[in-house]
Design a protein around this motif. Structure first.
Motif, PDB file in Angstrom:
ATOM      1  N   LYS A 198      13.593   4.982  -5.383  1.00 15.06           N
ATOM      2  CA  LYS A 198      14.802   4.331  -4.879  1.00 15.06           C
ATOM      3  C   LYS A 198      14.627   3.677  -3.523  1.00 15.06           C
ATOM      4  O   LYS A 198      15.070   2.550  -3.318  1.00 15.06           O
ATOM      5  CB  LYS A 198      15.949   5.352  -4.805  1.00 15.06           C
ATOM      6  N   PRO A 199      13.993   4.358  -2.559  1.00 15.28           N
ATOM      7  CA  PRO A 199      13.858   3.737  -1.231  1.00 15.28           C
ATOM      8  C   PRO A 199      13.088   2.415  -1.241  1.00 15.28           C
ATOM      9  O   PRO A 199      13.191   1.638  -0.304  1.00 15.28           O
ATOM     10  CB  PRO A 199      13.097   4.791  -0.419  1.00 15.28           C
ATOM     11  N   TRP A 200      12.325   2.153  -2.293  1.00 16.54           N
ATOM     12  CA  TRP A 200      11.488   0.959  -2.320  1.00 16.54           C
ATOM     13  C   TRP A 200      12.155  -0.223  -3.010  1.00 16.54           C
ATOM     14  O   TRP A 200      11.550  -1.283  -3.131  1.00 16.54           O
ATOM     15  CB  TRP A 200      10.161   1.285  -3.013  1.00 16.54           C
TER      16      TRP A 200
ATOM     17  N   ALA B  74      13.401   8.018 -15.462  1.00 14.61           N
ATOM     18  CA  ALA B  74      14.489   8.503 -14.610  1.00 14.61           C
ATOM     19  C   ALA B  74      13.930   9.150 -13.347  1.00 14.61           C
ATOM     20  O   ALA B  74      14.421   8.892 -12.236  1.00 14.61           O
ATOM     21  CB  ALA B  74      15.367   9.494 -15.378  1.00 14.61           C
ATOM     22  N   GLN B  75      12.920   9.969 -13.506  1.00 14.10           N
ATOM     23  CA  GLN B  75      12.323  10.648 -12.352  1.00 14.10           C
ATOM     24  C   GLN B  75      11.658   9.644 -11.411  1.00 14.10           C
ATOM     25  O   GLN B  75      11.815   9.729 -10.191  1.00 14.10           O
ATOM     26  CB  GLN B  75      11.312  11.691 -12.829  1.00 14.10           C
ATOM     27  N   LEU B  76      10.942   8.681 -11.974  1.00 13.00           N
ATOM     28  CA  LEU B  76      10.288   7.666 -11.147  1.00 13.00           C
ATOM     29  C   LEU B  76      11.314   6.796 -10.434  1.00 13.00           C
ATOM     30  O   LEU B  76      11.139   6.455  -9.252  1.00 13.00           O
ATOM     31  CB  LEU B  76       9.348   6.805 -11.993  1.00 13.00           C
ATOM     32  N   ALA B  77      12.387   6.435 -11.124  1.00 13.32           N
ATOM     33  CA  ALA B  77      13.431   5.611 -10.509  1.00 13.32           C
ATOM     34  C   ALA B  77      14.052   6.333  -9.323  1.00 13.32           C
ATOM     35  O   ALA B  77      14.313   5.728  -8.280  1.00 13.32           O
ATOM     36  CB  ALA B  77      14.503   5.253 -11.536  1.00 13.32           C
TER      37      ALA B  77
ATOM     38  N   SER C  96       0.830  -1.202   0.000  1.00  8.97           N
ATOM     39  CA  SER C  96       0.000   0.000   0.000  1.00  8.97           C
ATOM     40  C   SER C  96       0.868   1.256   0.000  1.00  8.97           C
ATOM     41  O   SER C  96       0.588   2.206  -0.732  1.00  8.97           O
ATOM     42  CB  SER C  96      -0.929  -0.017   1.214  1.00  8.97           C
ATOM     43  N   GLU C  97       1.926   1.258   0.800  1.00  6.53           N
ATOM     44  CA  GLU C  97       2.840   2.403   0.840  1.00  6.53           C
ATOM     45  C   GLU C  97       3.552   2.579  -0.506  1.00  6.53           C
ATOM     46  O   GLU C  97       3.753   3.704  -0.957  1.00  6.53           O
ATOM     47  CB  GLU C  97       3.868   2.228   1.956  1.00  6.53           C
ATOM     48  N   GLN C  98       3.935   1.456  -1.132  1.00  8.06           N
ATOM     49  CA  GLN C  98       4.597   1.535  -2.440  1.00  8.06           C
ATOM     50  C   GLN C  98       3.650   2.110  -3.488  1.00  8.06           C
ATOM     51  O   GLN C  98       4.059   2.945  -4.298  1.00  8.06           O
ATOM     52  CB  GLN C  98       5.091   0.153  -2.872  1.00  8.06           C
ATOM     53  N   LEU C  99       2.396   1.669  -3.484  1.00  7.68           N
ATOM     54  CA  LEU C  99       1.420   2.204  -4.431  1.00  7.68           C
ATOM     55  C   LEU C  99       1.200   3.689  -4.199  1.00  7.68           C
ATOM     56  O   LEU C  99       1.106   4.469  -5.151  1.00  7.68           O
ATOM     57  CB  LEU C  99       0.088   1.456  -4.323  1.00  7.68           C
ATOM     58  N   ALA C 100       1.117   4.079  -2.939  1.00  9.19           N
ATOM     59  CA  ALA C 100       0.943   5.502  -2.625  1.00  9.19           C
ATOM     60  C   ALA C 100       2.144   6.297  -3.113  1.00  9.19           C
ATOM     61  O   ALA C 100       1.995   7.381  -3.696  1.00  9.19           O
ATOM     62  CB  ALA C 100       0.744   5.684  -1.117  1.00  9.19           C
ATOM     63  N   ALA C 101       3.353   5.757  -2.913  1.00  9.31           N
ATOM     64  CA  ALA C 101       4.566   6.445  -3.365  1.00  9.31           C
ATOM     65  C   ALA C 101       4.602   6.534  -4.892  1.00  9.31           C
ATOM     66  O   ALA C 101       4.971   7.576  -5.450  1.00  9.31           O
ATOM     67  CB  ALA C 101       5.815   5.721  -2.848  1.00  9.31           C
TER      68      ALA C 101
END
Length: 184
Positions: free
Chosen positions: A181-183, A174-177, A120-125
């Motif tokens: 990064k923390p994920w 590039a921007q999404l990567a 859920s946190e990854q989807l939100a991010a």
């Protein structure tokens, strides 16, 4: 012995719909409302707005079906109309700082609670990261990565050449990567 009916291809359904066959058009709507909605909800980050856009796109497509000269181009036509309506809706919005994360899809219920919270946190991010892209970059990235469209098809949808599309997608990746990064 009964045989299952083979589903008709898009071009046949479009041709029949143009001739006034409402059931043929209903089949096209059933076939493509899901992908168009997923594109719209990811672009707009708002479920209600996405529903409105998809409804408008399909109503408008029905009204203008006679203008489509190539029956096989129907899907590209839908993607173009959906993307353009979303871009127009984004441009018409007042700037806002908050991102509505309520539109994120729910994590699978069969996962461990800790894993579900992480997903859920990854989807939100990811949704927040997508919201930081320009609308054009977001459209190109979603059409490529989520909907699997070719660079040429995306170019036709967004009104740019394949080189410009590749550039937008590269900048978006590039921007999404960087944001994600923390994920990793």
């Amino acid at each position: 012995m009964t045989t299952a009916a083979t589903p008709l291809d898009d071009a046949t359904l479009v041709s029949r719909a143009r001739d006034g066959d409402v059931r043929a058009y209903e089949q096209l709507v059933l076939r493509y409302q899901g992908p168009m909605f997923r594109l719209a909800v990811k672009m707009l980050a708002h479920r209600g707005d996405a529903e409105d856009v998809v409804q408008e796109v399909f109503l408008n497509a029905w009204r203008k079906l006679a203008q489509l000269t190539d029956d096989a181009a129907f899907v590209g036509w839908l993607y173009r109309a959906t993307t353009n309506r979303c871009l127009n809706a984004i441009r018409a919005r007042k700037p806002q700082a908050d991102v509505d994360l309520d539109t994120a899809e729910s994590p699978r219920v069969d996962l461990q609670p800790e894993r579900a919270a992480q997903v859920s946190e990854q989807l939100a991010a990811l949704n927040a990261a997508l919201a930081q892209l320009t609308p054009e970059q977001r459209a190109c990235w979603l059409l490529r990565e989520v909907h699997g469209r070719s660079y040429d098809e995306i170019g036709e949808v967004v009104g740019a050449n394949a080189t410009a599309v590749r550039g937008r997608i590269a900048r978006a990746r590039a921007q999404l990567a960087e944001v994600m990064k923390p994920w990793r």
